[in-house]
Design an enzyme around this catalytic site. Structure first.
Site, PDB file in Angstrom:
ATOM      1  CE1 TYR A   1       8.823  -5.123   6.883  1.00 33.31           C
ATOM      2  CE2 TYR A   1       7.428  -3.517   7.984  1.00 33.31           C
ATOM      3  CZ  TYR A   1       7.573  -4.622   7.158  1.00 33.31           C
ATOM      4  OH  TYR A   1       6.468  -5.223   6.621  1.00 33.31           O
ATOM      5  NE  ARG A   2      12.554   1.973  12.554  1.00 31.92           N
ATOM      6  CZ  ARG A   2      12.400   2.981  11.734  1.00 31.92           C
ATOM      7  NH1 ARG A   2      13.046   3.014  10.591  1.00 31.92           N
ATOM      8  NH2 ARG A   2      11.600   3.971  12.030  1.00 31.92           N
TER       9      ARG A   2
END
Length: 185
Positions: A154-155
């Site tokens: 996600y990052r």
């Protein structure tokens, strides 16, 4: 490894919900006792506006699943999101706009034996390609120092924090709620 990512119709998703939920239970480490309830919930979600579902398959069968839909105020998750935001104080203009136009990434799961090969990224990118809404939102269990594959994924895609340490009813773990502007760049 020969791999195919395929979109499922709502009917195909509902018919295969049992095996797809098994992937979810395995990937999340949930107690199998929740299986029937999750199958029921997943089958109900096919009527949500903008419902989109994908699976990843290899020679052994289905190894990953992702699905989502347009966020609407009548869903359980939207109500939880609004509750979490209100606990932080008055809603900002950006939060109000986000609530008006988001695609809820309900689930992205890959069998544990297949994790770490970029399959989750492929599923998520394909799910969000041309997704309706100005934002993609999802939640993920909190882990110390964000040190797991989900947070790394996600990052690396650009997801940022909306709410941290939120506790959903029925799950003792805290969750992070994350957002990503759409369309994908």
């Amino acid at each position: 490894m020969s791999l195919t990512i395929r979109r499922l119709s709502p009917q195909e998703f509902a018919l295969n919900a049992d095996s797809l939920v098994d992937i979810y239970i395995s990937a999340m480490g949930y107690d199998p006792a929740i299986r029937e309830g999750r199958i029921f919930s997943w089958r109900r979600e096919v009527i949500r506006p903008g419902f989109t579902a994908l699976i990843a398959e290899d020679a052994t069968g289905v190894i990953g699943v992702a699905y989502g839909f347009i966020g609407t105020p009548d869903s359980w998750w939207d109500r939880q999101l609004r509750l979490a935001l209100r606990r932080e104080g008055e809603l900002s203009a950006e939060e109000i706009e986000m609530l008006r136009s988001y695609f809820e990434v309900a689930e992205v799961h890959v069998l544990p034996r297949m994790q770490g090969h970029g399959l989750g990224r492929q599923l998520l990118v394909e799910l969000l390609w041309n997704a309706p809404g100005k934002w993609a939102l999802l939640s993920t269990p909190e882990v110390p120092n964000e040190s797991n594959r989900a947070f790394s994924l996600y990052r690396s895609m650009g997801f940022t924090d909306v709410i941290r340490q939120y506790r959903y009813p029925g799950d003792e773990r805290p969750f992070a709620i994350l957002k990503l502007p759409l369309p994908l760049s």
